[in-house]
Design a protein around this motif. Sequence first.
Motif, PDB file in Angstrom:
ATOM      1  N   VAL A 181      25.778 -63.423 -43.085  1.00  0.00           N
ATOM      2  CA  VAL A 181      25.271 -64.648 -43.698  1.00  0.00           C
ATOM      3  C   VAL A 181      24.610 -64.376 -45.045  1.00  0.00           C
ATOM      4  N   ARG A 182      24.146 -63.141 -45.245  1.00  0.00           N
ATOM      5  CA  ARG A 182      23.429 -62.849 -46.487  1.00  0.00           C
ATOM      6  C   ARG A 182      23.554 -61.362 -46.803  1.00  0.00           C
ATOM      7  N   THR A 183      23.880 -61.061 -48.054  1.00  0.00           N
ATOM      8  CA  THR A 183      23.960 -59.673 -48.518  1.00  0.00           C
ATOM      9  C   THR A 183      23.032 -59.505 -49.713  1.00  0.00           C
ATOM     10  N   THR A 184      22.164 -58.512 -49.637  1.00  0.00           N
ATOM     11  CA  THR A 184      21.191 -58.262 -50.697  1.00  0.00           C
ATOM     12  C   THR A 184      21.443 -56.895 -51.312  1.00  0.00           C
ATOM     13  N   LYS A 185      21.715 -56.888 -52.598  1.00  0.00           N
ATOM     14  CA  LYS A 185      21.822 -55.626 -53.337  1.00  0.00           C
ATOM     15  C   LYS A 185      20.422 -55.215 -53.760  1.00  0.00           C
TER      16      LYS A 185
END
Length: 219
Positions: A181-185
Motif C-alpha cells: 500500500v505504501r513504499t518509502t524511499k
Amino acid sequence: MVHYNSTNRAKYYEPQKEKSYTEKKIVTYTGDPDSSKETESSNGKKFYREDEDKDEDEDVIMLADATNGFSTSSIKMWMVDKKKGEYYEIDMSSFPMDPGGITNPGTSSPVTETLKGYYKIGSNNYPAECFVTTTTDQGHTWKSAEIYCYNGGRYPVYIVELVQSYDTDKEGNVITVMKEVRTTKVDFQAKADASLMDFNSILKKYKDGGKKTWKDLET
C-alpha cells in the motif's frame, strides 16, 4: 523466524532516532502517481519535521525545542505554513500528547512475527527484515507488515508497508494475500542537519502569525 532485538531496526535504526539523525523520505502509495516528501532531523533536544504533500497542496514545517526540558512549560513549538508564508508559535498548555515524545517520535509497533530474507523493488533484490503485526478488533483479526530493505548499511533504504487483503485463485477460490500500500524511499544519516537545527534562521524567512492553540490550527 528471528528475534526482533537482533534486527537492524532494533539495534541501529530506532536507537539512533532517539539520539541525532536526519531522515529524508519520498513516499508513494500504490495506484497513486504522485508522491509526498517528508524530512526529519533531531539532535535529541530539537526536532524538525517537514511534510510536503502535492495531493493536499500542503507544505508544513513543525519545530520543537526541548533544550530547557520536556515539560509543557519548557518546550517551545512552532508550525510554519510555507504556502501562506507564516509561522505560528503553538500554545503548549493544550498540547494533545505526551510532550516527552515530541523530539523522539516512536517508530515501534506491536510486532508479532519477525522474518529475514530478500524483497524485490524494481529490478533489485534487497536484503530485508519483515515485521508482521497481528491486530484483533471486535472479533476480527488481520495482519499488516513493514518490510525494511537494506543496501549494505545499518539503516533502511526502503520501507514497504503491506496490509492483508483478499483475492481469488485460478479456480475462483477466495485467498488471503498481502498487498503493498505504501513504499518509502529512505535517505538516513546518523547525525542532525545543523541548518535544520537553526530555528531562528528558519523562522526569519516567514511572517510571524502570532500564537495559536492546537484547536486553532485544526480549523
